[in-house]
Design a protein around this motif. Structure first.
Motif, PDB file in Angstrom:
ATOM      1  N   CYS A   1       0.862  -1.172   0.000  1.00  0.00           N
ATOM      2  CA  CYS A   1       0.000   0.000   0.000  1.00  0.00           C
ATOM      3  C   CYS A   1       0.897   1.220   0.000  1.00  0.00           C
ATOM      4  O   CYS A   1       1.857   1.297   0.772  1.00  0.00           O
ATOM      5  CB  CYS A   1      -0.906  -0.002   1.231  1.00  0.00           C
ATOM      6  SG  CYS A   1      -1.782   1.564   1.438  1.00  0.00           S
ATOM      7  N   GLN A   2       0.596   2.138  -0.865  1.00  0.00           N
ATOM      8  CA  GLN A   2       1.465   3.303  -1.047  1.00  0.00           C
ATOM      9  C   GLN A   2       1.090   4.460  -0.120  1.00  0.00           C
ATOM     10  O   GLN A   2       1.639   5.530  -0.206  1.00  0.00           O
ATOM     11  CB  GLN A   2       1.427   3.753  -2.508  1.00  0.00           C
ATOM     12  CG  GLN A   2       1.805   2.652  -3.493  1.00  0.00           C
ATOM     13  CD  GLN A   2       3.293   2.379  -3.521  1.00  0.00           C
ATOM     14  OE1 GLN A   2       4.093   3.209  -3.911  1.00  0.00           O
ATOM     15  NE2 GLN A   2       3.683   1.188  -3.069  1.00  0.00           N
ATOM     16  N   HIS A   3       0.123   4.221   0.727  1.00  0.00           N
ATOM     17  CA  HIS A   3      -0.325   5.233   1.686  1.00  0.00           C
ATOM     18  C   HIS A   3      -0.467   6.596   1.014  1.00  0.00           C
ATOM     19  O   HIS A   3       0.184   7.580   1.370  1.00  0.00           O
ATOM     20  CB  HIS A   3       0.572   5.218   2.926  1.00  0.00           C
ATOM     21  CG  HIS A   3       0.489   3.902   3.617  1.00  0.00           C
ATOM     22  ND1 HIS A   3      -0.543   3.566   4.458  1.00  0.00           N
ATOM     23  CD2 HIS A   3       1.243   2.778   3.487  1.00  0.00           C
ATOM     24  CE1 HIS A   3      -0.403   2.304   4.840  1.00  0.00           C
ATOM     25  NE2 HIS A   3       0.662   1.801   4.267  1.00  0.00           N
ATOM     26  N   CYS A   4      -1.355   6.560   0.031  1.00  0.00           N
ATOM     27  CA  CYS A   4      -1.602   7.735  -0.812  1.00  0.00           C
ATOM     28  C   CYS A   4      -2.129   8.903   0.020  1.00  0.00           C
ATOM     29  O   CYS A   4      -2.909   8.715   0.954  1.00  0.00           O
ATOM     30  CB  CYS A   4      -2.655   7.406  -1.865  1.00  0.00           C
ATOM     31  SG  CYS A   4      -2.321   5.917  -2.796  1.00  0.00           S
TER      32      CYS A   4
ATOM     33  N   PRO B   1      -6.071   9.036  -1.364  1.00  0.00           N
ATOM     34  CA  PRO B   1      -6.308   7.607  -1.587  1.00  0.00           C
ATOM     35  C   PRO B   1      -7.625   7.297  -2.296  1.00  0.00           C
ATOM     36  O   PRO B   1      -8.699   7.559  -1.738  1.00  0.00           O
ATOM     37  CB  PRO B   1      -6.306   7.024  -0.166  1.00  0.00           C
ATOM     38  CG  PRO B   1      -6.600   8.169   0.731  1.00  0.00           C
ATOM     39  CD  PRO B   1      -6.212   9.424   0.043  1.00  0.00           C
ATOM     40  N   PRO B   2      -7.565   6.754  -3.510  1.00  0.00           N
ATOM     41  CA  PRO B   2      -8.802   6.391  -4.208  1.00  0.00           C
ATOM     42  C   PRO B   2      -9.619   5.372  -3.430  1.00  0.00           C
ATOM     43  O   PRO B   2     -10.856   5.392  -3.490  1.00  0.00           O
ATOM     44  CB  PRO B   2      -8.314   5.774  -5.522  1.00  0.00           C
ATOM     45  CG  PRO B   2      -6.924   6.249  -5.702  1.00  0.00           C
ATOM     46  CD  PRO B   2      -6.367   6.494  -4.335  1.00  0.00           C
ATOM     47  N   CYS B   3      -8.946   4.505  -2.663  1.00  0.00           N
ATOM     48  CA  CYS B   3      -9.670   3.498  -1.885  1.00  0.00           C
ATOM     49  C   CYS B   3     -10.621   4.178  -0.898  1.00  0.00           C
ATOM     50  O   CYS B   3     -11.750   3.751  -0.718  1.00  0.00           O
ATOM     51  CB  CYS B   3      -8.697   2.592  -1.151  1.00  0.00           C
ATOM     52  SG  CYS B   3      -7.586   3.492  -0.047  1.00  0.00           S
TER      53      CYS B   3
ATOM     54  N   VAL C   1      -2.842   4.962   5.712  1.00  0.00           N
ATOM     55  CA  VAL C   1      -4.183   4.593   5.236  1.00  0.00           C
ATOM     56  C   VAL C   1      -4.561   3.223   5.816  1.00  0.00           C
ATOM     57  O   VAL C   1      -3.780   2.271   5.727  1.00  0.00           O
ATOM     58  CB  VAL C   1      -4.231   4.575   3.700  1.00  0.00           C
ATOM     59  CG1 VAL C   1      -5.580   4.082   3.211  1.00  0.00           C
ATOM     60  CG2 VAL C   1      -3.945   5.973   3.156  1.00  0.00           C
TER      61      VAL C   1
ATOM     62  N   CYS D   1      -8.084   0.827  -6.090  1.00  0.00           N
ATOM     63  CA  CYS D   1      -6.658   1.012  -5.780  1.00  0.00           C
ATOM     64  C   CYS D   1      -5.812   0.782  -7.037  1.00  0.00           C
ATOM     65  O   CYS D   1      -5.849  -0.281  -7.625  1.00  0.00           O
ATOM     66  CB  CYS D   1      -6.219   0.041  -4.689  1.00  0.00           C
ATOM     67  SG  CYS D   1      -4.429   0.058  -4.457  1.00  0.00           S
ATOM     68  N   PRO D   2      -5.040   1.783  -7.437  1.00  0.00           N
ATOM     69  CA  PRO D   2      -4.238   1.646  -8.654  1.00  0.00           C
ATOM     70  C   PRO D   2      -3.056   0.703  -8.484  1.00  0.00           C
ATOM     71  O   PRO D   2      -2.411   0.343  -9.461  1.00  0.00           O
ATOM     72  CB  PRO D   2      -3.725   3.062  -8.911  1.00  0.00           C
ATOM     73  CG  PRO D   2      -4.471   3.956  -7.998  1.00  0.00           C
ATOM     74  CD  PRO D   2      -4.923   3.128  -6.844  1.00  0.00           C
ATOM     75  N   TYR D   3      -2.740   0.325  -7.237  1.00  0.00           N
ATOM     76  CA  TYR D   3      -1.527  -0.441  -6.978  1.00  0.00           C
ATOM     77  C   TYR D   3      -1.815  -1.888  -6.608  1.00  0.00           C
ATOM     78  O   TYR D   3      -0.921  -2.613  -6.222  1.00  0.00           O
ATOM     79  CB  TYR D   3      -0.727   0.242  -5.861  1.00  0.00           C
ATOM     80  CG  TYR D   3      -0.503   1.702  -6.160  1.00  0.00           C
ATOM     81  CD1 TYR D   3       0.501   2.088  -7.049  1.00  0.00           C
ATOM     82  CD2 TYR D   3      -1.321   2.691  -5.621  1.00  0.00           C
ATOM     83  CE1 TYR D   3       0.683   3.441  -7.363  1.00  0.00           C
ATOM     84  CE2 TYR D   3      -1.141   4.031  -5.928  1.00  0.00           C
ATOM     85  CZ  TYR D   3      -0.137   4.396  -6.794  1.00  0.00           C
ATOM     86  OH  TYR D   3       0.039   5.720  -7.114  1.00  0.00           O
TER      87      TYR D   3
ATOM     88  N   ALA E   1      -3.058  -3.070  -4.034  1.00  0.00           N
ATOM     89  CA  ALA E   1      -2.386  -3.228  -2.753  1.00  0.00           C
ATOM     90  C   ALA E   1      -3.214  -3.987  -1.737  1.00  0.00           C
ATOM     91  O   ALA E   1      -2.712  -4.328  -0.680  1.00  0.00           O
ATOM     92  CB  ALA E   1      -2.033  -1.851  -2.197  1.00  0.00           C
ATOM     93  N   ARG E   2      -4.477  -4.234  -2.043  1.00  0.00           N
ATOM     94  CA  ARG E   2      -5.345  -4.779  -1.006  1.00  0.00           C
ATOM     95  C   ARG E   2      -5.703  -6.240  -1.215  1.00  0.00           C
ATOM     96  O   ARG E   2      -5.709  -6.735  -2.337  1.00  0.00           O
ATOM     97  CB  ARG E   2      -6.625  -3.949  -0.930  1.00  0.00           C
ATOM     98  CG  ARG E   2      -6.325  -2.519  -0.545  1.00  0.00           C
ATOM     99  CD  ARG E   2      -7.531  -1.772  -0.084  1.00  0.00           C
ATOM    100  NE  ARG E   2      -7.118  -0.760   0.870  1.00  0.00           N
ATOM    101  CZ  ARG E   2      -7.943  -0.018   1.576  1.00  0.00           C
ATOM    102  NH1 ARG E   2      -9.239  -0.181   1.445  1.00  0.00           N
ATOM    103  NH2 ARG E   2      -7.487   0.862   2.425  1.00  0.00           N
TER     104      ARG E   2
HETATM  105  S1  SF4 Z   1      -5.294   3.503  -3.059  1.00  0.00           S
HETATM  106 FE1  SF4 Z   1      -4.180   1.588  -2.695  1.00  0.00          FE
HETATM  107  S2  SF4 Z   1      -2.089   2.222  -2.384  1.00  0.00           S
HETATM  108 FE2  SF4 Z   1      -3.322   4.069  -2.144  1.00  0.00          FE
HETATM  109  S3  SF4 Z   1      -3.758   4.189   0.020  1.00  0.00           S
HETATM  110 FE3  SF4 Z   1      -5.440   3.046  -0.886  1.00  0.00          FE
HETATM  111  S4  SF4 Z   1      -4.876   0.873  -0.720  1.00  0.00           S
HETATM  112 FE4  SF4 Z   1      -3.022   2.093  -0.363  1.00  0.00          FE
END
Ligand code: SF4
Ligand code: SF4
Lengths: 413, 248
Positions: free
Chosen positions: B111-114, B117-119, B136, B153-155, B157-158
């Protein structure tokens, strides 16, 4: 138009009872499937950490989208003043409510924590298009119920255009909202497109009209209510127009995306080399679900209630395929994390994701359909949603007059 | 290739000497990480004057090494069921290869801890949220398991808890049917300790990860990102990740 006599369905008829039992059975099987998935956890489904939305979402989105389109017949009668549709307007509103309920049930039953539905109703993140949709869906129920009441209450009947117009606008916003669930996913190359919202509106009209036609034909058949061709001819034309518009926008979606640098590959994936998705797009969505029904509805020689029903079934199948390509195909295509690089990882980065729908997922989806139709059947059994006859002479007295005139002319000649 | 990522190594140094890439001065990371931080007392709120972040020096990351991934599994109690498609992964190693040049890199992805954050934007209930200090998280009590955050999430990550979980780690309560991801080891950070992955990477002698407060000029991470070129993954999406990468 002569005053039409509306009547409940004959719930004692064998055909009706058989249908009711089958639908209830399918619904219970769907519930059982949901319980099984919930109890064991989602690993027993085809859904994974890569393809997170699966078959339940295909069915749910299809039903929700169709719900708003099913209201179309009522809209034409109230909003656009086409009184010829008045006799079937209440059924159209009932079907809209039922389809929405079916779709939402599938969506909710697939949640990781369906027991927390109350949380979803009490914690709102107003930035979320999902939360906005919860409000839109709830509002839709309320507004359509009021609209139905206006249509079905003799004293209010002639004032129904106000609620009708409101419901019409609401349902356009609702479909835009459903389309936007995908439109807002900036990172997913297959989705973020401005064409998504109008595409969903066209899809809703096509799917909703198709299901409405099927329900109307079925009800008239099992309850032995005469059904002329004045109405079905119009529905046939509407269906053709909506199917053509959907296909046009679906193509437009890909053509515009192809001009977008970096999107060519995902377009090629759907249109050319995506395996199952390419097959579903051209074979089922475009072929079976567009070209075939267009031919069935537009070639004059083929016109009959049977071909209309067949065309509608094909539109439903094509629509499910289209929703599948949008939802699953869009997730199968890998996210681009590092443009210009080939990537590899233990988390399936950089490769096309595989997804195989599991039986419980499909059963849950079918259960949603069954629930919608059960609501229609139940509603029609207890309330007067449809006139006893939809024969041409009842619907359009002028048709009768015209017919008599021409007969007289023939006789005098 | 793996030894190429090990810096300082003979080839790594030669490469740096040749000026082929803006490699960090040897030892910078090793000296700087793990950076200490003050513990946050339980009864105080997170503080927006802090922005926790991570810097990954991909030049130092070894393709064969999975120390960060292993440490995360251990710390967070991620016991897989041998089902790679549904087992949770908070951090993974991604191998990059540029087909035109043959250039390869290995790096950890989590997780990039945006900062945007789109999430959290799409989460209907607000279960996905960003703490004032930039971390995040998912509130497991109000997550309904809709997985919209995973779509957004673009990455990638979840992970979704696909099944019943046993033997959970006390510091990472998980729940079947909820979504989860890297927490930047918030429980450790709040106690003034660096995340488990950073510690493991450091212990292995790689020093490819640096943790700290991106807004604190005294923290090594802040100084390093001011001196050396670093990048955010998919910067075009304007999520403004708190995790930065050097060397790609
Ligand atoms: S969008 Fe993805 S990478 Fe960014 S904070 Fe949310 S879970 Fe983490
Ligand atoms: S799965 Fe949970 S955290 Fe993710 S969007 Fe849904 S409610 Fe929010």
């Amino acid at each position: 138009m002569p005053d039409l006599v509306f009547k409940e369905l004959n719930a004692k008829g064998t055909a009706f009872r058989a249908l009711f039992v089958i639908l209830a059975g399918l619904f219970l099987i769907g519930l059982g499937a949901a319980y099984y998935m919930e109890h064991s956890g989602h690993w027993v489904t085809g859904m994974t950490n890569q393809v997170v939305w699966g078959m339940p979402h295909v069915f749910a989105v299809f039903l929700i989208v169709a719900a708003s389109g099913a209201l179309n017949v009522a809209s034409i009668s109230s909003v656009f003043g086409k009184s010829i549709y008045k006799p079937i307007a209440p059924l159209s509103a009932l079907l809209a409510l039922a389809l929405l309920a079916g779709g939402l049930a599938v969506l909710v039953l697939d949640l990781g924590r369906p027991d927390r539905l109350i949380v979803a109703m009490s914690h709102f993140n107003f930035k979320s298009i999902f939360a906005a949709n919860i409000i839109l869906y709830t509002g839709f129920f309320g507004i359509v119920l009021v609209y139905l009441w206006f249509m079905m209450d003799r004293r209010l009947k002639y004032k129904s255009s106000g609620p009708g117009t409101f419901a019409f606008i609401w349902r356009l916003v609702l479909t835009t909202g459903t389309g936007s669930i995908f439109g807002f996913l900036a990172a997913r190359e297959a989705y973020s497109s401005a064409v998504m919202a109008p595409l969903f509106i066209a899809m809703s009209l096509a799917f909703g009209t198709a299901i409405f036609i099927l329900v109307l034909l079925t009800v008239c058949a099992i309850d032995k209510r005469p059904l002329g061709t004045v109405l079905t001819e119009r529905l046939r034309v509407l269906l053709a127009v909506f199917v053509a518009a959907t296909a046009y926008l679906a193509l437009l979606q890909h053509v515009t995306a192809a001009y977008w640098a970096g999107r060519v590959e995902v377009v090629a994936f759907v249109l050319l080399n995506g395996g199952i998705y390419t097959f579903l797009f051209w074979g089922v969505q475009m072929g079976l679900g567009t070209v075939f029904p267009l031919a069935l509805t537009l070639v004059p020689r083929l016109r009959s209630h049977a071909t209309l029903a067949f065309a509608s079934v094909l539109v439903v199948l094509g629509g499910l395929a289209q929703t599948y390509v949008i939802i699953i195909g869009g997730q199968a295509w890998p996210l681009t994390l590092f443009p210009g690089y080939e990537v590899e990882s233990s988390f399936y980065d950089g490769i096309v994701q595989s997804y195989a729908p599991s039986l419980p997922e499909i059963l849950l989806g079918i259960g949603g359909f069954a629930l919608a139709l059960l609501i229609v059947a139940f509603g029609m059994a207890i309330l007067r949603f449809l006139p006893v006859t939809l024969a041409d002479a009842q619907i359009d007295p002028h048709a009768k007059k015209r017919l008599m005139e021409s007969e007289e002319a023939v006789e005098t000649a | 290739m793996s030894e190429n990522c090990l810096s300082p190594t003979r080839r790594g140094l030669l490469k740096a000497a040749a000026g082929s890439a803006a490699l960090l001065a040897p030892g910078v990371f090793l000296l700087a990480a793990p950076s200490p931080s003050k513990a946050r007392p339980d009864d105080t709120a997170t503080d927006s004057s802090v922005r926790w972040g991570l810097l990954v020096d991909t030049n130092r990351c070894d393709q064969e090494c999975t120390a960060c991934v292993d440490a995360c599994k251990e710390e967070m109690g991620l016991i897989g069921k041998g089902r790679p498609a549904t087992d949770a992964q908070y951090i993974r190693k991604v191998e990059l290869a540029e087909p035109k040049t043959g250039f390869t890199r290995s790096l950890p992805m989590m997780c990039q801890h945006c900062s945007n954050p789109p999430c959290a934007d799409v989460c209907p209930t607000g279960a996905s949220f960003k703490r004032a200090d930039g971390i995040v998280l998912v509130d497991r009590h109000i997550c309904i398991g809709c997985r919209y955050c995973m779509m957004a999430c673009p990455y990638k990550a979840r992970s979704f808890a696909h099944e019943k979980l046993e033997d959970q780690a006390a510091n990472n309560p998980r729940g079947k049917g909820c979504v989860e991801a890297c927490t930047l080891c918030a429980h450790r950070v709040d106690a003034g300790i660096v995340p488990a992955c950073v510690e493991a990477c450091h212990a292995k002698g790689r020093g490819a990860m640096l943790f700290g407060d991106l807004q604190n000029p005294e923290h090594a991470i802040t100084q390093v990102v001011a001196q050396y070129p670093t990048s955010q993954i998919r910067a075009d999406l304007k999520t403004d990740p708190g995790v930065r990468y050097h060397g790609i």
